[in-house]
Motif scaffolding. Structure first.
Motif, mmCIF file in Angstrom:
data_model
loop_
_atom_site.group_PDB
_atom_site.id
_atom_site.type_symbol
_atom_site.label_atom_id
_atom_site.label_comp_id
_atom_site.label_asym_id
_atom_site.label_seq_id
_atom_site.Cartn_x
_atom_site.Cartn_y
_atom_site.Cartn_z
ATOM 1 N N LEU A 132 -71.983 43.556 4.904
ATOM 2 C CA LEU A 132 -70.628 44.322 4.442
ATOM 3 C C LEU A 132 -69.783 43.816 5.352
ATOM 4 C CD1 LEU A 132 -71.953 47.603 3.192
ATOM 5 C CD2 LEU A 132 -70.404 46.346 2.031
ATOM 6 N N PHE A 133 -70.041 43.723 6.433
ATOM 7 C CA PHE A 133 -69.016 43.551 7.674
ATOM 8 C C PHE A 133 -68.401 42.088 7.553
ATOM 9 C CE2 PHE A 133 -68.102 44.497 12.321
ATOM 10 C CZ PHE A 133 -67.053 44.224 12.407
ATOM 11 N N ALA A 134 -69.360 41.264 7.224
ATOM 12 C CA ALA A 134 -68.981 39.848 6.927
ATOM 13 C C ALA A 134 -68.085 39.652 5.703
ATOM 14 C CB ALA A 134 -70.088 38.929 6.865
ATOM 15 N N THR A 135 -68.354 40.463 4.681
ATOM 16 C CA THR A 135 -67.498 40.493 3.521
ATOM 17 C C THR A 135 -66.081 40.953 3.816
ATOM 18 O OG1 THR A 135 -69.469 40.666 2.140
ATOM 19 C CG2 THR A 135 -67.463 41.285 1.110
ATOM 20 N N ILE A 136 -66.082 41.893 4.620
ATOM 21 C CA ILE A 136 -64.933 42.741 4.829
ATOM 22 C C ILE A 136 -63.974 41.514 5.758
ATOM 23 C CG2 ILE A 136 -63.678 44.240 6.463
ATOM 24 C CD1 ILE A 136 -64.688 45.571 3.828
ATOM 25 N N LEU A 137 -64.572 40.910 6.704
ATOM 26 C CA LEU A 137 -63.794 39.798 7.431
ATOM 27 C C LEU A 137 -63.375 38.645 6.384
ATOM 28 C CD1 LEU A 137 -66.145 39.605 10.789
ATOM 29 C CD2 LEU A 137 -63.859 40.697 10.365
ATOM 30 N N GLY A 138 -64.233 38.434 5.747
ATOM 31 C CA GLY A 138 -63.939 37.353 4.579
ATOM 32 C C GLY A 138 -62.695 37.903 3.757
ATOM 33 N N LEU A 139 -62.681 38.998 3.341
ATOM 34 C CA LEU A 139 -61.626 39.368 2.598
ATOM 35 C C LEU A 139 -60.358 39.425 3.522
ATOM 36 C CD1 LEU A 139 -63.451 42.544 0.772
ATOM 37 C CD2 LEU A 139 -62.017 40.675 -0.316
ATOM 38 N N ALA A 140 -60.331 39.833 4.589
ATOM 39 C CA ALA A 140 -59.034 39.700 5.790
ATOM 40 C C ALA A 140 -58.834 38.609 5.764
ATOM 41 C CB ALA A 140 -59.436 40.649 6.844
ATOM 42 N N PHE A 141 -59.625 37.369 5.996
ATOM 43 C CA PHE A 141 -59.325 36.102 5.907
ATOM 44 C C PHE A 141 -58.520 35.597 4.817
ATOM 45 C CE2 PHE A 141 -60.643 31.621 5.930
ATOM 46 C CZ PHE A 141 -59.609 30.981 6.829
ATOM 47 N N THR A 142 -59.138 35.693 3.717
ATOM 48 C CA THR A 142 -58.741 35.145 2.547
ATOM 49 C C THR A 142 -57.316 35.853 1.969
ATOM 50 O OG1 THR A 142 -60.267 36.414 1.432
ATOM 51 C CG2 THR A 142 -60.959 34.379 1.732
ATOM 52 N N GLY A 143 -57.183 36.907 2.401
ATOM 53 C CA GLY A 143 -55.870 37.567 1.936
ATOM 54 C C GLY A 143 -54.792 37.051 2.939
ATOM 55 N N TYR A 144 -55.102 36.810 3.982
ATOM 56 C CA TYR A 144 -53.773 36.272 4.937
ATOM 57 C C TYR A 144 -53.081 35.447 4.472
ATOM 58 C CZ TYR A 144 -51.821 36.602 9.524
ATOM 59 O OH TYR A 144 -50.843 36.875 10.521
ATOM 60 N N LEU A 145 -53.751 34.294 3.553
ATOM 61 C CA LEU A 145 -52.848 33.072 3.214
ATOM 62 C C LEU A 145 -51.999 33.490 2.144
ATOM 63 C CD1 LEU A 145 -52.358 30.147 3.108
ATOM 64 C CD2 LEU A 145 -54.333 29.884 1.474
ATOM 65 N N LEU A 146 -52.182 34.560 1.262
ATOM 66 C CA LEU A 146 -51.692 34.788 0.050
ATOM 67 C C LEU A 146 -50.131 35.107 -0.043
ATOM 68 C CD1 LEU A 146 -54.469 37.133 -1.795
ATOM 69 C CD2 LEU A 146 -54.166 34.621 -1.563
ATOM 70 N N PRO A 147 -49.395 35.584 1.184
ATOM 71 C CA PRO A 147 -48.146 35.528 1.084
ATOM 72 C C PRO A 147 -47.201 34.490 1.267
ATOM 73 C CG PRO A 147 -49.082 37.230 2.702
ATOM 74 C CD PRO A 147 -50.073 36.360 2.228
ATOM 75 N N TRP A 148 -48.101 33.228 1.604
ATOM 76 C CA TRP A 148 -47.808 31.846 1.596
ATOM 77 C C TRP A 148 -46.420 31.614 2.531
ATOM 78 C CZ3 TRP A 148 -50.385 28.044 0.747
ATOM 79 C CH2 TRP A 148 -49.868 26.814 0.466
ATOM 80 N N ASP A 149 -46.311 32.311 3.694
ATOM 81 C CA ASP A 149 -45.433 31.949 4.707
ATOM 82 C C ASP A 149 -45.876 31.207 5.771
ATOM 83 O OD1 ASP A 149 -46.931 33.944 6.043
ATOM 84 O OD2 ASP A 149 -45.485 35.475 5.931
ATOM 85 N N MET A 150 -45.098 30.756 6.721
ATOM 86 C CA MET A 150 -45.409 29.870 7.840
ATOM 87 C C MET A 150 -46.569 30.519 8.430
ATOM 88 S SD MET A 150 -43.889 27.218 7.178
ATOM 89 C CE MET A 150 -44.667 26.404 8.390
#
Length: 224
Positions: A132-150
């Motif tokens: 679960l912890f690894a899944t939460i970290l994965g969600l945090a990492f993949t969500g960081y790109l979505l705003p598509w800023d520098m």
């Protein structure tokens, strides 16, 4: 009227024993803050679950406006923040909630470790918690790109380089995430969006269900 509707459903589905089993479940004294101030540390798991619910609800709202392509991603986030009613508030909740849920998950993991709650017969639940912890970290990492800023592009580049440094399978992981091992582009954004919105939430729901079922069957671990 409500009672009649409830009775009609209960006659056909027998739902009373289900919610009674939940409502009448006795909470051990050592996890009740009314008896012990230190029992507040046992609330970290429940607080983590509460923040996860906020992330799910706010994420559902954001998905209604977000456009996962490199031309419109940033513009859709800008529109959400400046033109959608309460958009800035909801995105702020999702943004800061992503950091807070990682902190709470870390505190919950520390509590489980230092109180020895990972020991027999709860070893499997500890493994599920780590996943679960690894899944939460994965969600945090993949969500960081979505705003598509520098900032998102540079941070994702660092993350992909770290993934690529994993022995033997690093290149495969990097290609799986990015779609291309050298350029962060349209394929990368689409894959990150799909992983963030579909694959990891599915894994999260399954793992949480297993986690809660095991807690109900094994009970809450006592103090050391």
């Amino acid at each position: 009227m409500f009672n009649r509707i409830y009775d009609w459903i209960d006659d056909r589905m027998d739902i009373t024993p289900i919610w009674r089993d939940v409502a009448d479940h006795e909470v051990p004294e050592h996890v009740n803050p009314a008896y012990h101030f230190s029992a507040f540390v046992y609330c970290f798991g429940g607080l983590t679950f509460f923040i996860v619910l906020i992330q799910i609800l706010s994420g559902m709202f954001l998905t209604m406006y977000y456009v996962p392509d490199i031309v419109n991603a940033w513009n859709s986030v800008y529109y959400l923040q400046h033109d959608v009613a309460a958009g800035l508030i909801v995105r702020g909740m999702h943004h800061w909630g992503a950091s807070l849920v990682v902190v709470m998950m870390f505190l919950h993991t520390l509590r489980v470790f230092f109180t020895g709650a990972y020991k027999a017969p709860r070893e499997l639940n500890w493994v599920v918690g780590v996943l679960l912890f690894a899944t939460i970290l994965g969600l945090a990492f993949t969500g960081y790109l979505l705003p598509w800023d520098m900032k998102a592009l540079f941070a994702t580049r660092v993350g992909l380089d770290i993934a690529g440094s994993v022995p033997f399978i690093g290149d495969w992981i990097q290609t799986l995430l990015a779609g291309d091992d050298t350029i962060i582009g349209a394929q990368t954004l689409t894959r990150f969006f799909a992983i963030h919105v579909f694959f990891l939430p599915a894994a999260l729901f399954i793992l949480m269900a297993i986690h809660f079922i095991m807690i109900r069957r094994q009970g809450i671990a006592g103090p050391l």
